[in-house]
Design a protein around this motif. Sequence first.
Motif, short mmCIF file in Angstrom:
data_model
loop_
_atom_site.label_atom_id
_atom_site.label_comp_id
_atom_site.label_asym_id
_atom_site.label_seq_id
_atom_site.Cartn_x
_atom_site.Cartn_y
_atom_site.Cartn_z
N PHE A 9 0.85 -1.18 0.00
CA PHE A 9 0.00 0.00 0.00
C PHE A 9 0.89 1.23 0.00
CE2 PHE A 9 -2.38 -3.43 1.82
CZ PHE A 9 -3.65 -3.29 1.26
N LEU A 10 0.66 2.11 -0.94
CA LEU A 10 1.48 3.30 -1.10
C LEU A 10 0.72 4.56 -0.73
CD1 LEU A 10 2.96 2.44 -4.62
CD2 LEU A 10 4.00 2.02 -2.41
N ARG A 11 1.45 5.52 -0.17
CA ARG A 11 0.91 6.85 0.09
C ARG A 11 2.03 7.82 -0.24
NH1 ARG A 11 -0.59 7.03 5.58
NH2 ARG A 11 -2.46 5.91 4.99
N ASP A 12 1.76 8.69 -1.18
CA ASP A 12 2.75 9.68 -1.62
C ASP A 12 4.06 9.01 -2.04
OD1 ASP A 12 0.95 11.79 -1.10
OD2 ASP A 12 1.57 11.83 1.00
N GLY A 13 3.94 7.87 -2.72
CA GLY A 13 5.12 7.18 -3.23
C GLY A 13 5.89 6.36 -2.22
N GLU A 14 5.40 6.27 -0.98
CA GLU A 14 6.07 5.47 0.05
C GLU A 14 5.19 4.31 0.48
OE1 GLU A 14 7.74 7.56 3.36
OE2 GLU A 14 8.20 9.32 2.13
N VAL A 15 5.82 3.17 0.74
CA VAL A 15 5.09 2.00 1.22
C VAL A 15 4.67 2.26 2.66
CG1 VAL A 15 5.23 -0.46 1.73
CG2 VAL A 15 6.35 0.45 -0.32
N VAL A 16 3.35 2.14 2.92
CA VAL A 16 2.84 2.36 4.27
C VAL A 16 2.34 1.08 4.92
CG1 VAL A 16 2.28 4.79 3.91
CG2 VAL A 16 0.56 3.06 3.39
N ASP A 17 2.13 0.03 4.10
CA ASP A 17 1.68 -1.24 4.66
C ASP A 17 1.89 -2.33 3.61
OD1 ASP A 17 0.63 -3.08 6.42
OD2 ASP A 17 -1.44 -2.42 6.22
N ILE A 18 2.08 -3.54 4.06
CA ILE A 18 2.19 -4.70 3.18
C ILE A 18 1.32 -5.81 3.77
CG2 ILE A 18 3.72 -6.47 2.24
CD1 ILE A 18 5.98 -4.43 2.33
N LYS A 19 0.51 -6.44 2.92
CA LYS A 19 -0.35 -7.52 3.36
C LYS A 19 -0.17 -8.71 2.42
CE LYS A 19 -3.94 -4.68 5.41
NZ LYS A 19 -3.84 -4.91 6.79
N GLY A 20 -0.36 -9.89 2.97
CA GLY A 20 -0.32 -11.11 2.17
C GLY A 20 -1.73 -11.58 1.85
N ILE A 21 -1.92 -12.04 0.62
CA ILE A 21 -3.21 -12.55 0.19
C ILE A 21 -2.97 -13.92 -0.46
CG2 ILE A 21 -5.16 -12.18 -1.39
CD1 ILE A 21 -4.49 -9.20 -1.28
N GLU A 22 -3.78 -14.89 -0.12
CA GLU A 22 -3.67 -16.20 -0.74
C GLU A 22 -4.20 -16.11 -2.17
OE1 GLU A 22 -5.20 -19.52 1.42
OE2 GLU A 22 -4.69 -18.59 3.33
N TYR A 23 -3.52 -16.78 -3.08
CA TYR A 23 -3.93 -16.73 -4.49
C TYR A 23 -5.33 -17.28 -4.70
CZ TYR A 23 0.28 -15.01 -6.74
OH TYR A 23 1.30 -14.22 -7.18
N CYS A 24 -5.79 -18.21 -3.86
CA CYS A 24 -7.14 -18.73 -4.04
C CYS A 24 -8.18 -17.64 -3.82
CB CYS A 24 -7.41 -19.94 -3.15
SG CYS A 24 -7.35 -19.62 -1.39
N HIS A 25 -7.83 -16.61 -3.05
CA HIS A 25 -8.73 -15.47 -2.86
C HIS A 25 -8.52 -14.44 -3.96
CE1 HIS A 25 -10.05 -17.05 0.91
NE2 HIS A 25 -8.80 -17.11 1.36
N PHE A 26 -7.29 -14.36 -4.45
CA PHE A 26 -6.97 -13.41 -5.52
C PHE A 26 -7.58 -13.85 -6.85
CE2 PHE A 26 -4.04 -11.81 -8.83
CZ PHE A 26 -4.28 -10.45 -8.64
N ALA A 27 -7.58 -15.15 -7.12
CA ALA A 27 -8.17 -15.71 -8.34
C ALA A 27 -9.29 -16.66 -7.92
CB ALA A 27 -7.12 -16.44 -9.16
N PRO A 28 -10.44 -16.10 -7.53
CA PRO A 28 -11.53 -16.93 -7.00
C PRO A 28 -12.18 -17.81 -8.07
CG PRO A 28 -12.27 -14.67 -7.24
CD PRO A 28 -10.80 -14.69 -7.56
N PHE A 29 -12.89 -18.80 -7.60
CA PHE A 29 -13.60 -19.76 -8.45
C PHE A 29 -14.49 -19.04 -9.46
CE2 PHE A 29 -17.48 -22.27 -9.13
CZ PHE A 29 -16.94 -23.38 -9.74
N GLU A 30 -15.21 -18.01 -9.01
CA GLU A 30 -16.13 -17.28 -9.89
C GLU A 30 -15.40 -16.63 -11.06
OE1 GLU A 30 -15.90 -16.80 -6.57
OE2 GLU A 30 -17.75 -17.78 -5.90
#
Length: 100
Positions: A9-30
Motif C-alpha cells: 500500500f502506497l501513500r505519496d510514493g512510500e510504502v505504508v503497509d504490506i499484506k499477504g493474500i492467498e492466491y485462491c482469494h486473488f483468483a476466486p472460483f467465480e
Amino acid sequence: MERNLAVAFLRDGEVVDIKGIEYCHFAPFEFIQQFYQIDGLPARLQRYLRLGETRFRDEIINAFQMNKMVLKFPRHGIFLWEEYNLKIEIEGFSLKQILH
C-alpha cells in the motif's frame, strides 16, 4: 510455487503497509468460471481448464509471477495478459472479470 501474493500500500510514493493474500482469494472460483464462456479461448488455456480449477489457477499465478500480466489502465485496475491478449479487471484484492 509461492501460494501468496504480497500487496504493498502506497501513500505519496512510500510504502505504508504490506499484506499477504492467498492466491485462491486473488483468483476466486467465480473468476475462473468466466473463462468457460470465452469463444476461441487459446488451446493452452482450454487444456488447463480441463485439468481443473487448481491447475488453471496455477497458470494465473505463474503469469503474475513471471510478469506476463501487465497493468495497462491503473485507474481502472485493468491488466493485460499479453500472452493471450486478455484484459482482466481487478477489484479490491481479487480478479473480478475478463473484459472483451
